[in-house]
Design an enzyme around this catalytic site. Structure first.
Site, PDB file in Angstrom:
ATOM      1  N   ASP A   7       0.998  -1.283  -0.031  1.00 46.86           N
ATOM      2  CA  ASP A   7      -0.196  -0.015   0.050  1.00 46.86           C
ATOM      3  C   ASP A   7       0.855   0.965   0.004  1.00 46.86           C
ATOM      4  O   ASP A   7       1.464   1.642   1.022  1.00 46.86           O
ATOM      5  CB  ASP A   7      -1.034  -0.288   1.288  1.00 46.86           C
ATOM      6  CG  ASP A   7      -1.940   1.104   1.250  1.00 46.86           C
ATOM      7  OD1 ASP A   7      -1.738   2.034   0.532  1.00 46.86           O
ATOM      8  OD2 ASP A   7      -2.980   1.026   1.892  1.00 46.86           O
ATOM      9  N   HIS A  55       0.973   6.512   0.228  1.00 48.01           N
ATOM     10  CA  HIS A  55       1.851   7.538   0.785  1.00 48.01           C
ATOM     11  C   HIS A  55       3.094   7.714   0.226  1.00 48.01           C
ATOM     12  O   HIS A  55       4.003   8.589   0.574  1.00 48.01           O
ATOM     13  CB  HIS A  55       1.952   7.554   2.162  1.00 48.01           C
ATOM     14  CG  HIS A  55       1.067   7.294   3.091  1.00 48.01           C
ATOM     15  ND1 HIS A  55       0.766   7.140   4.601  1.00 48.01           N
ATOM     16  CD2 HIS A  55      -0.593   7.567   2.879  1.00 48.01           C
ATOM     17  CE1 HIS A  55      -0.226   7.017   4.948  1.00 48.01           C
ATOM     18  NE2 HIS A  55      -1.136   7.259   4.405  1.00 48.01           N
ATOM     19  N   ARG A 109     -12.479   2.240 -13.608  1.00 50.73           N
ATOM     20  CA  ARG A 109     -11.792   3.005 -14.479  1.00 50.73           C
ATOM     21  C   ARG A 109     -11.544   4.617 -14.000  1.00 50.73           C
ATOM     22  O   ARG A 109     -12.234   5.258 -13.409  1.00 50.73           O
ATOM     23  CB  ARG A 109     -12.311   3.181 -15.806  1.00 50.73           C
ATOM     24  CG  ARG A 109     -12.237   1.814 -16.572  1.00 50.73           C
ATOM     25  CD  ARG A 109     -12.912   1.930 -18.119  1.00 50.73           C
ATOM     26  NE  ARG A 109     -14.213   2.188 -18.099  1.00 50.73           N
ATOM     27  CZ  ARG A 109     -15.400   1.705 -18.039  1.00 50.73           C
ATOM     28  NH1 ARG A 109     -15.520   0.533 -17.883  1.00 50.73           N
ATOM     29  NH2 ARG A 109     -16.580   2.311 -18.008  1.00 50.73           N
TER      30      ARG A 109
END
Ligand SMILES: *Cc1c(COP(=O)(O)O)cnc(C)c1O
Length: 397
Positions: free
Chosen positions: A161, A164, A236
């Site tokens: 992930d 950041h 999308r």
């Protein structure tokens, strides 16, 4: 007593844009091609973003939350599976696991870098564990040597992930190259943004093909016959979002460099204040793009003024500041196991297992990355305001 005088400064506004965003968005509007099926902006952005991260395949999606959900779907993670997540992260890391009916297994973070504590991962692995989601907290890469070693040993997927961490590096290697899939957020506050937006990277062609199909209703590229070869949905990215992201990515390297320099300077100023301890940096981190500037605030050194009250006072002085994320299992829905029909069994996370994340929940303050995009005067202002407030508390005792 007269208050210490600190001349107020205005911080840089975010999102930041110039003629480039305008020009590219205008091109899309004029072209009449507003979606990826007829335009070229999403494709161009995907190519540029992949290149910047030295990754093979890139897919633009609607936001960083669904990026994680699409990643789960592509890896066929679902009911009966467990996925290891850090105790301190934005909630989407966890909700994405729940949405695919898998069970999140919460592992504590370490206290210096605020990333998942790799030394605690193995104890959380069961025969049902399918994947680990390391979150590169505030732009600081996780210990990817150790996480990759564990994943290999136990045959687990890694989904980075990197919401950041656009452009972040661990030992000279860009994030997005350690696991099977990496996801990024381009939400309004993130390091590059189209208001809402998300990106997925992978180096695995087969996975890329699955990710692509899932993000567009299961339809193969060029399909005109309503073939739906696997279960998908619509995730999308639009051409207008991609136009913004092309321009935002062009600016990212320069902004990252500036934040690196300013974060180091701010560290020096902050470390001189007793009761303030910034997030540390592992020497293996070669680029930290600094999505957030995070630091512990020890209220006992600030006349027992609470962390939350201190954040308010910083805001009143014009310093953008926020309280840190709560421990994911301390959020209301999680604590009360309100998982709707997604997970039937209760999940209990012991306080004693998330001690470091709890301390971050209680004591950490973060400043958004754009405070590092101004002049040195902005950094000095932050430190001066903190010192001024501290002095005023001492005088009020
Ligand atoms: C922002 C964020 C997300 C979700 O991204 P959105 O684009 O807001 O959906 C996921 N994980 C982390 C760690 C984030 O900070």
């Amino acid at each position: 007593m007269a208050e210490m005088e600190v001349k107020r400064v205005e911080f840089i506004k975010w999102p930041m844009s110039n003629h480039r965003e305008q020009e590219l968005v205008n091109e899309v509007v004029a072209s009449g091609n507003w979606w990826r099926m007829t335009g070229d902006k999403v494709k161009t952005f995907e190519k540029n973003f992949a290149e910047y991260h030295n990754a093979k395949y890139c897919l633009g999606v609607s936001n960083g939350t669904v990026a994680l959900e699409v990643a789960m779907a592509a890896l066929d993670i679902g009911a009966g599976d467990e996925v290891i997540v850090p105790a301190n992260t934005f909630i989407s890391t966890v909700t994405a696991v729940i949405y695919c009916n898998a069970k999140p297994v919460v592992v504590d973070v370490e206290p210096d870098y605020f990333c998942i504590d790799a030394s605690k991962i193995e104890a959380a692995i069961t025969p049902r564990t399918k994947a680990i989601i390391p979150v590169h907290m505030a732009g600081h890469a996780c210990d990817m040597d150790e996480i990759c070693r564990i994943a290999k040993k136990h045959k687990l997927y890694i989904i980075e992930d990197a919401s950041h961490a656009h452009g972040a590096e661990w030992k000279g290697r860009k994030v997005g190259n350690f696991g099977d899939i990496a996801t990024f957020s381009c939400q309004n506050g993130k390091l590059m943004t189209s208001g809402e937006g998300g990106v997925i990277l992978t180096n695995n062609e087969e996975l890329y093909e699955r990710l692509y199909l899932i993000h567009t209703g299961g339809r193969p590229k060029g399909d005109k016959l309503y073939r739906h070869v696997l279960l998908g949905s619509n995730y999308r990215l639009s051409e207008i979002q991609a136009a913004l992201l092309i321009a935002q990515l062009e600016r990212l390297p320069e902004l990252t460099e500036k934040r690196e320099i300013h974060a180091e300077k701010l560290d020096k100023l902050m470390c001189s204040i007793e009761g303030i301890i910034p997030q540390k940096r592992d020497s293996a981190v070669t680029i930290n793009p600094h999505y957030m500037y995070m630091f512990y605030y020890d209220s006992s050194k600030f006349g027992n003024v609470s962390r939350n009250e201190f954040v308010e006072l910083l805001n009143q002085e014009g310093v953008p500041a926020y309280v840190s994320y709560p421990v994911v299992s301390n959020t209301e829905f999680f604590k009360e196991n309100r998982f709707r029909s997604h997970i039937k069994e209760a999940i209990t996370v012991l306080d004693s297992d998330v001690v470091n994340a709890k301390r971050i929940e209680d004591e950490v303050i973060w400043l958004p990355h754009y405070v590092l995009l101004g002049e040195e005067a902005h950094l000095e202002y932050i430190a001066e305001v903190i010192k001024k407030l501290k002095k005023s508390f001492a005088e009020n005792v």
